[in-house]
Enzyme design. Structure first.
Site, PDB file in Angstrom:
ATOM      1  CE  LYS A 115      -4.414  -1.654   1.524  1.00  0.00           C
ATOM      2  NZ  LYS A 115      -5.519  -1.602   2.471  1.00  0.00           N
ATOM      3  CE  LYS A 197      -9.576 -12.072  -2.820  1.00  0.00           C
ATOM      4  NZ  LYS A 197      -9.171 -11.997  -1.418  1.00  0.00           N
ATOM      5  CE  LYS A 200     -12.707  -3.487  -0.710  1.00  0.00           C
ATOM      6  NZ  LYS A 200     -13.457  -3.237   0.520  1.00  0.00           N
TER       7      LYS A 200
END
Ligand code: TRP
Length: 334
Positions: A115, A197, A200
């Site tokens: 991140k 995967k 979102k």
């Protein structure tokens, strides 16, 4: 909630549009856990602050996520469903645990590394101490088991380390949480790249089915799903796109992969995709309708938010008071 049962804790962040993957992989499985566990599910709004949020939008999303929990069938009488920020104990315990956590172990967290590379313009201290807040969430409720995905296992591991470190100094204050191993949810992959995967945050909107997508959008995304050129109906790793479609179909319908393969034998991929679209619509549309119903009854939702936060506070504060006493903070004189 049955207080004789073991405690189970989990939660999701209210940011980003949740996908079918979040539903089939997690939420759907939370529904029946209340029979076996005393379950707490948080809307992790404090965690979301590591990224700048639009206040009005953020407030709406947090409420919407709680609504979704209920619409997905998680009963707010049998489970404790609450907003993390409604229970001040989380932030308070997080600070205390910060002082029992080392810079070195936090810098090794892969999510922090990922991140901070992705949001290089906003590497704030909250992003760094994120796992400690998560540890506080879990430890406040004397949690025995935590259902989390692979990506959160490292955070659960550090939670255990912090709890053990604290317990070794002050005695048995915290229960040591284990990852929940039981029936795990289906792992749903991207419709455009079945090696990834479903996420979102995928920049390709066709890769993910969002829980709020309308029926036509869902059908269209299924129709456009990437498959292969083998033109054989089979459930196997060599045909990952098809396998993913079968996984979606089976999780939505409750059929086994053998049953599903038999059902579509001799048909084209187009027919399978159409059936997958209908199966997903059949699950999501009623859930969206329930969400709208719940959201329309403001006083009901307000009451759920308040009552559940009070129950959560009661449990959390018990642990927090014990912690404060053990480390020598002064109790409020009566
Ligand atoms: N970090 C988790 C995620 O992004 C959300 C979360 C916060 C959580 N606190 C938690 C999950 C406690 C389980 C238990 O998915």
């Amino acid at each position: 909630m049955n207080k004789d049962h073991k405690v189970l804790y989990s939660g999701m962040q209210a940011t980003g549009n949740l996908t079918l993957g979040n539903y089939l992989g997690a939420l759907k499985n939370w529904v029946s856990l209340a029979d076996e566990y005393e379950c707490y599910y948080g809307v992790m709004d404090l965690h979301s602050l590591t990224v700048r949020q639009d206040p009005a939008e953020f407030r709406k999303r947090a409420r919407a996520l709680l609504t979704l929990y209920i619409a997905a069938g998680i009963d707010p009488e049998k489970n404790c469903l609450y907003l993390q920020s409604s229970v001040p104990c989380h932030a308070e315990l997080a600070w205390i645990l910060d002082c029992f956590t080392y810079m070195g172990e936090l810098s090794r967290m892969t999510q922090f590394k990922d991140k901070s590379a992705k949001h290089a313009d906003n590497v704030n201290a909250g992003l760094f101490t994120y796992p400690v807040l998560m540890a506080a969430d879990i430890l406040l409720y004397q949690t025995d088991v935590v259902p989390v995905g692979q990506d959160q296992l490292q955070h659960l591991e550090i939670t255990r380390d912090i709890a053990q470190r604290f317990n070794s100094i002050y005695g048995d204050v915290f229960a040591i949480p284990e990852p929940y191993i039981g029936k795990v949810g289906a792992k749903i992959m991207s419709l455009q790249d079945p090696s990834k995967k479903m996420s979102k945050s995928d920049e390709n909107p066709n890769a993910s089915i969002y829980l709020m997508d309308d029926p036509d959008t869902i059908r269209r995304k299924c129709k456009r799903a990437i498959t292969d050129s083998e033109a054989t109906i089979a459930y196997r790793d060599e045909q990952p796109g098809l396998k993913n479609l079968f996984d979606i179909y089976c999780t939505c319908t409750g059929k086994s992969s053998d049953e599903a393969v038999a059902e579509f034998q001799g048909q084209g991929y187009g027919q399978l995709k159409e059936a997958v679209g209908e199966a997903v619509v059949g699950i999501l549309k009623p859930m969206q309708d329930r969400m709208a119903e719940i959201a329309a009854d403001k006083s009901y939702l307000d009451r759920v938010i308040k009552e559940n936060a009070e129950r959560a506070y009661y449990s959390a504060n018990k642990t927090l008071r014990k912690v404060k006493k053990k480390i020598g903070l002064t109790e409020m004189p009566r």
